[in-house]
Design a protein around this motif. Structure first.
Motif, PDB file in Angstrom:
ATOM      1  N   THR A  26      15.018 -30.190  39.234  1.00 25.95           N
ATOM      2  CA  THR A  26      15.993 -30.612  40.241  1.00 25.95           C
ATOM      3  C   THR A  26      16.632 -29.322  40.766  1.00 25.95           C
ATOM      4  OG1 THR A  26      17.841 -30.762  38.698  1.00 25.95           O
ATOM      5  CG2 THR A  26      16.446 -32.717  38.904  1.00 25.95           C
ATOM      6  N   THR A  27      17.673 -29.451  41.562  1.00 28.68           N
ATOM      7  CA  THR A  27      18.321 -28.250  42.110  1.00 28.68           C
ATOM      8  C   THR A  27      18.851 -27.345  40.998  1.00 28.68           C
ATOM      9  OG1 THR A  27      18.983 -29.632  43.945  1.00 28.68           O
ATOM     10  CG2 THR A  27      20.011 -27.476  43.828  1.00 28.68           C
ATOM     11  N   GLU A  28      19.369 -27.953  39.924  1.00 31.96           N
ATOM     12  CA  GLU A  28      20.035 -27.149  38.889  1.00 31.96           C
ATOM     13  C   GLU A  28      19.453 -27.282  37.487  1.00 31.96           C
ATOM     14  OE1 GLU A  28      24.465 -27.196  40.910  1.00 31.96           O
ATOM     15  OE2 GLU A  28      24.140 -28.305  39.073  1.00 31.96           O
ATOM     16  N   GLN A  29      18.494 -28.192  37.311  1.00 28.73           N
ATOM     17  CA  GLN A  29      17.988 -28.448  35.964  1.00 28.73           C
ATOM     18  C   GLN A  29      16.458 -28.432  35.925  1.00 28.73           C
ATOM     19  OE1 GLN A  29      20.243 -31.908  34.049  1.00 28.73           O
ATOM     20  NE2 GLN A  29      20.790 -32.155  36.189  1.00 28.73           N
ATOM     21  N   ILE A  30      15.926 -28.136  34.736  1.00 32.83           N
ATOM     22  CA  ILE A  30      14.506 -28.350  34.467  1.00 32.83           C
ATOM     23  C   ILE A  30      14.443 -29.316  33.285  1.00 32.83           C
ATOM     24  CG2 ILE A  30      12.310 -27.319  33.797  1.00 32.83           C
ATOM     25  CD1 ILE A  30      13.199 -24.709  35.019  1.00 32.83           C
ATOM     26  N   LEU A  31      13.829 -30.476  33.526  1.00 30.94           N
ATOM     27  CA  LEU A  31      13.788 -31.530  32.511  1.00 30.94           C
ATOM     28  C   LEU A  31      12.424 -31.507  31.832  1.00 30.94           C
ATOM     29  CD1 LEU A  31      15.233 -33.632  35.226  1.00 30.94           C
ATOM     30  CD2 LEU A  31      16.416 -33.685  33.066  1.00 30.94           C
ATOM     31  N   PHE A  32      12.436 -31.280  30.521  1.00 28.93           N
ATOM     32  CA  PHE A  32      11.194 -31.263  29.735  1.00 28.93           C
ATOM     33  C   PHE A  32      11.114 -32.570  28.942  1.00 28.93           C
ATOM     34  CE2 PHE A  32      12.442 -26.774  30.107  1.00 28.93           C
ATOM     35  CZ  PHE A  32      11.256 -26.202  30.556  1.00 28.93           C
ATOM     36  N   PHE A  33      10.094 -33.352  29.217  1.00 27.02           N
ATOM     37  CA  PHE A  33       9.822 -34.551  28.423  1.00 27.02           C
ATOM     38  C   PHE A  33       8.539 -34.274  27.652  1.00 27.02           C
ATOM     39  CE2 PHE A  33      12.279 -36.036  32.005  1.00 27.02           C
ATOM     40  CZ  PHE A  33      13.110 -37.006  31.467  1.00 27.02           C
ATOM     41  N   TYR A  34       8.581 -34.456  26.326  1.00 25.13           N
ATOM     42  CA  TYR A  34       7.357 -34.179  25.559  1.00 25.13           C
ATOM     43  C   TYR A  34       7.427 -34.824  24.187  1.00 25.13           C
ATOM     44  CZ  TYR A  34       9.301 -30.743  22.231  1.00 25.13           C
ATOM     45  OH  TYR A  34       9.983 -30.136  21.201  1.00 25.13           O
ATOM     46  N   ASN A  35       6.251 -34.939  23.565  1.00 29.63           N
ATOM     47  CA  ASN A  35       6.146 -35.423  22.192  1.00 29.63           C
ATOM     48  C   ASN A  35       5.812 -34.217  21.310  1.00 29.63           C
ATOM     49  OD1 ASN A  35       5.320 -36.413  19.727  1.00 29.63           O
ATOM     50  ND2 ASN A  35       4.250 -38.184  20.577  1.00 29.63           N
ATOM     51  N   PRO A  36       6.718 -33.820  20.402  1.00 30.43           N
ATOM     52  CA  PRO A  36       6.494 -32.614  19.593  1.00 30.43           C
ATOM     53  C   PRO A  36       5.189 -32.657  18.784  1.00 30.43           C
ATOM     54  CG  PRO A  36       8.736 -33.444  19.290  1.00 30.43           C
ATOM     55  CD  PRO A  36       8.000 -34.469  20.092  1.00 30.43           C
ATOM     56  N   ALA A  37       4.720 -33.864  18.470  1.00 31.30           N
ATOM     57  CA  ALA A  37       3.511 -33.977  17.641  1.00 31.30           C
ATOM     58  C   ALA A  37       2.257 -33.525  18.388  1.00 31.30           C
ATOM     59  CB  ALA A  37       3.344 -35.414  17.153  1.00 31.30           C
ATOM     60  N   TYR A  38       2.249 -33.618  19.735  1.00 33.90           N
ATOM     61  CA  TYR A  38       1.008 -33.363  20.469  1.00 33.90           C
ATOM     62  C   TYR A  38       1.088 -32.287  21.546  1.00 33.90           C
ATOM     63  CZ  TYR A  38       0.304 -38.072  18.657  1.00 33.90           C
ATOM     64  OH  TYR A  38       0.228 -39.152  17.838  1.00 33.90           O
ATOM     65  N   HIS A  39       2.242 -32.128  22.157  1.00 29.78           N
ATOM     66  CA  HIS A  39       2.262 -31.381  23.419  1.00 29.78           C
ATOM     67  C   HIS A  39       2.546 -29.897  23.236  1.00 29.78           C
ATOM     68  CE1 HIS A  39       3.264 -35.529  25.230  1.00 29.78           C
ATOM     69  NE2 HIS A  39       1.973 -35.301  25.308  1.00 29.78           N
TER      70      HIS A  39
ATOM     71  N   ALA B 146      10.291 -27.144  19.786  1.00 29.10           N
ATOM     72  CA  ALA B 146       9.680 -27.337  18.464  1.00 29.10           C
ATOM     73  C   ALA B 146       8.453 -28.238  18.589  1.00 29.10           C
ATOM     74  CB  ALA B 146      10.684 -27.960  17.509  1.00 29.10           C
ATOM     75  N   THR B 147       7.415 -27.933  17.803  1.00 26.66           N
ATOM     76  CA  THR B 147       6.213 -28.772  17.810  1.00 26.66           C
ATOM     77  C   THR B 147       5.836 -29.119  16.377  1.00 26.66           C
ATOM     78  OG1 THR B 147       4.818 -26.792  17.809  1.00 26.66           O
ATOM     79  CG2 THR B 147       5.252 -27.792  19.949  1.00 26.66           C
ATOM     80  N   GLY B 148       4.978 -30.139  16.238  1.00 30.47           N
ATOM     81  CA  GLY B 148       4.501 -30.533  14.914  1.00 30.47           C
ATOM     82  C   GLY B 148       5.208 -31.776  14.406  1.00 30.47           C
ATOM     83  N   GLU B 149       5.071 -32.019  13.112  1.00 35.39           N
ATOM     84  CA  GLU B 149       5.685 -33.192  12.466  1.00 35.39           C
ATOM     85  C   GLU B 149       6.978 -32.756  11.770  1.00 35.39           C
ATOM     86  OE1 GLU B 149       4.238 -36.142  12.779  1.00 35.39           O
ATOM     87  OE2 GLU B 149       2.304 -35.499  13.591  1.00 35.39           O
ATOM     88  N   ASP B 150       7.771 -33.739  11.350  1.00 42.94           N
ATOM     89  CA  ASP B 150       8.985 -33.489  10.548  1.00 42.94           C
ATOM     90  C   ASP B 150       9.849 -32.376  11.146  1.00 42.94           C
ATOM     91  OD1 ASP B 150       8.148 -35.397   8.680  1.00 42.94           O
ATOM     92  OD2 ASP B 150       6.908 -33.915   7.663  1.00 42.94           O
ATOM     93  N   ILE B 151      10.221 -32.562  12.390  1.00 40.70           N
ATOM     94  CA  ILE B 151      10.974 -31.534  13.130  1.00 40.70           C
ATOM     95  C   ILE B 151      12.245 -31.145  12.382  1.00 40.70           C
ATOM     96  CG2 ILE B 151      12.260 -31.080  15.276  1.00 40.70           C
ATOM     97  CD1 ILE B 151       9.206 -31.086  15.638  1.00 40.70           C
ATOM     98  N   ARG B 152      12.973 -32.142  11.890  1.00 37.66           N
ATOM     99  CA  ARG B 152      14.260 -31.837  11.259  1.00 37.66           C
ATOM    100  C   ARG B 152      14.092 -31.025   9.973  1.00 37.66           C
ATOM    101  NH1 ARG B 152      19.431 -33.347  12.359  1.00 37.66           N
ATOM    102  NH2 ARG B 152      20.830 -33.356  10.594  1.00 37.66           N
ATOM    103  N   SER B 153      13.135 -31.421   9.124  1.00 40.17           N
ATOM    104  CA  SER B 153      12.997 -30.687   7.857  1.00 40.17           C
ATOM    105  C   SER B 153      12.374 -29.304   8.069  1.00 40.17           C
ATOM    106  CB  SER B 153      12.219 -31.503   6.826  1.00 40.17           C
ATOM    107  OG  SER B 153      11.010 -31.938   7.372  1.00 40.17           O
ATOM    108  N   ASN B 154      11.680 -29.111   9.206  1.00 42.46           N
ATOM    109  CA  ASN B 154      11.102 -27.791   9.489  1.00 42.46           C
ATOM    110  C   ASN B 154      11.959 -26.949  10.447  1.00 42.46           C
ATOM    111  OD1 ASN B 154       8.719 -28.024   7.931  1.00 42.46           O
ATOM    112  ND2 ASN B 154       7.864 -29.401   9.454  1.00 42.46           N
ATOM    113  N   SER B 155      13.173 -27.404  10.710  1.00 44.33           N
ATOM    114  CA  SER B 155      13.996 -26.732  11.732  1.00 44.33           C
ATOM    115  C   SER B 155      14.333 -25.286  11.362  1.00 44.33           C
ATOM    116  CB  SER B 155      15.283 -27.524  11.998  1.00 44.33           C
ATOM    117  OG  SER B 155      16.027 -27.668  10.810  1.00 44.33           O
TER     118      SER B 155
END
Length: 355
Positions: free
Chosen positions: A83-96, A118-127
């Motif tokens: 948009t004029t002021e933002q870049i919106l990233f939509f994604y699934n960490p497991a695949y993209h 962040a990518t992969g599984e268990d995002i919170r425990s691997n943070s």
């Protein structure tokens, strides 16, 4: 209720976790003077960053040189909108996975912003390990920059999002979260943070202003929307007060709220973003309201910010249980139907510091 039970919050198993880290480097005259033009500066540096990202197994990395604000959301498909002021990233960490340079011709950036998703599984425990890899990349990057003494501002954002009414829709399985603060969580995983860390934890909820909601409170040809907004504000403040929640915002002016620590950040709102600042150490009530009686918007955004005393050893479980109780009371008060309507709760944890 036992104390240990109170310190956990039971969140639907379907909850989504996200994490992204941004690193901001000021673009100075001295830095630009090392290159023939803006574009070659941005392209050379982004190539360097992407090469380092490969070495550190960071698979979803973007460089922003048009000063737009990154906004990250979970989605089953990968999309990226500007948009004029933002870049919106939509994604699934497991695949993209992705690598992009976002630039604008002949535009002088105020800052070079690197976004690590962040990518992969268990995002919170691997943070913590994700944070360590990003820090290692930045440590390697700085001596490779054409000038020395550049400072980097690091921001680590994590959120859990889920429908408050998942159970009413038949999703019975939950998972007990202790929701500890980022600092102690990282320390336990050998990720040391510097002394000067600013942190903020808060919950956001977006409420679509449905036909049913508007019909109940506004005459057919209304041009003054005060009754609708005032009713929502009163119900929200009452529900929050009953659970001793005192750092609150209701934004219904068509802008996207962006929450920051007011002690550390200069706040300036833009045409798409409403900056709202809170001091988690302050004891007095902080309420921010932004709505216009003559402007009917599609959604109202509500924010509840945790105070310093909410993030003791027991974590944010007690705070979140109070938030959930307050939001359920608020939703009941304004007539939200739990079986048919979603109320998406986002639990945000955010830290920032300079290296």
């Amino acid at each position: 209720m036992s104390l240990s039970h109170q310190q956990k919050v039971y969140i639907p198993k379907e909850a989504r976790t996200n994490q992204y880290i941004t690193a901001e480097i000021k673009v100075t005259d001295e830095l630009l003077s090392q290159y023939p033009d803006y574009q070659s500066c941005y392209q050379t540096l982004s190539r360097l960053i992407f090469n380092l990202a490969e070495q550190h197994d960071l698979r979803n990395v973007h460089v922003i040189t048009n000063d737009k604000l990154p906004v990250v959301r979970y989605h089953t498909e990968a999309y990226c909108f500007q948009t004029t002021e933002q870049i919106l990233f939509f994604y699934n960490p497991a695949y993209h996975e992705a690598q992009n340079l976002f630039s604008q011709e002949n535009y002088r950036a105020r800052k070079l912003r690197i976004v690590f998703l962040a990518t992969g599984e268990d995002i919170r425990s691997n943070s913590a390990s994700f944070h360590i890899r990003v820090r290692e990349l930045l440590t390697e990057l700085m001596p490779l920059m054409p000038i020395s003494d550049l400072k980097v501002k690091v921001r680590d954002h994590q959120h859990l999002s889920y429908d408050l009414f998942a159970k009413a829709k038949g999703y019975k399985e939950t998972y007990g979260y202790k929701l500890r603060a980022i600092g102690p969580r990282y320390k336990a995983r050998k990720c040391e943070l510097p002394e000067n860390v600013s942190s903020l934890t808060y919950v956001t909820v977006s409420l679509p202003l449905s036909r049913k909601l508007k019909q109940g409170l506004l005459p057919d040809s209304a041009t003054d929307f005060t009754p609708l907004y005032q009713h929502l504000e009163d119900c929200f403040l009452k529900a929050a007060a009953n659970r001793q929640l005192t750092r609150l915002a209701m934004i219904a002016n068509g802008l996207t709220p962006l929450v920051r620590n007011s002690k550390f950040e200069k706040l300036d709102s833009k045409t798409e973003v409403q900056m709202i600042g809170f001091d988690p150490n302050a004891t007095e009530q902080q309420v921010i309201r932004r709505w216009n009686a003559d402007n009917l918007v599609e959604a109202a955004h509500f924010t509840i910010v945790a105070g310093t005393k909410d993030c003791d050893d027991s974590g944010f479980g007690r705070f979140m249980n109070n938030v959930e109780t307050a939001l359920k009371a608020f939703a009941a008060d304004i007539g939200v139907d739990p079986e048919r309507e979603d109320l998406v709760v986002r639990f945000h944890q955010h830290i920032s510091y300079q290296i």
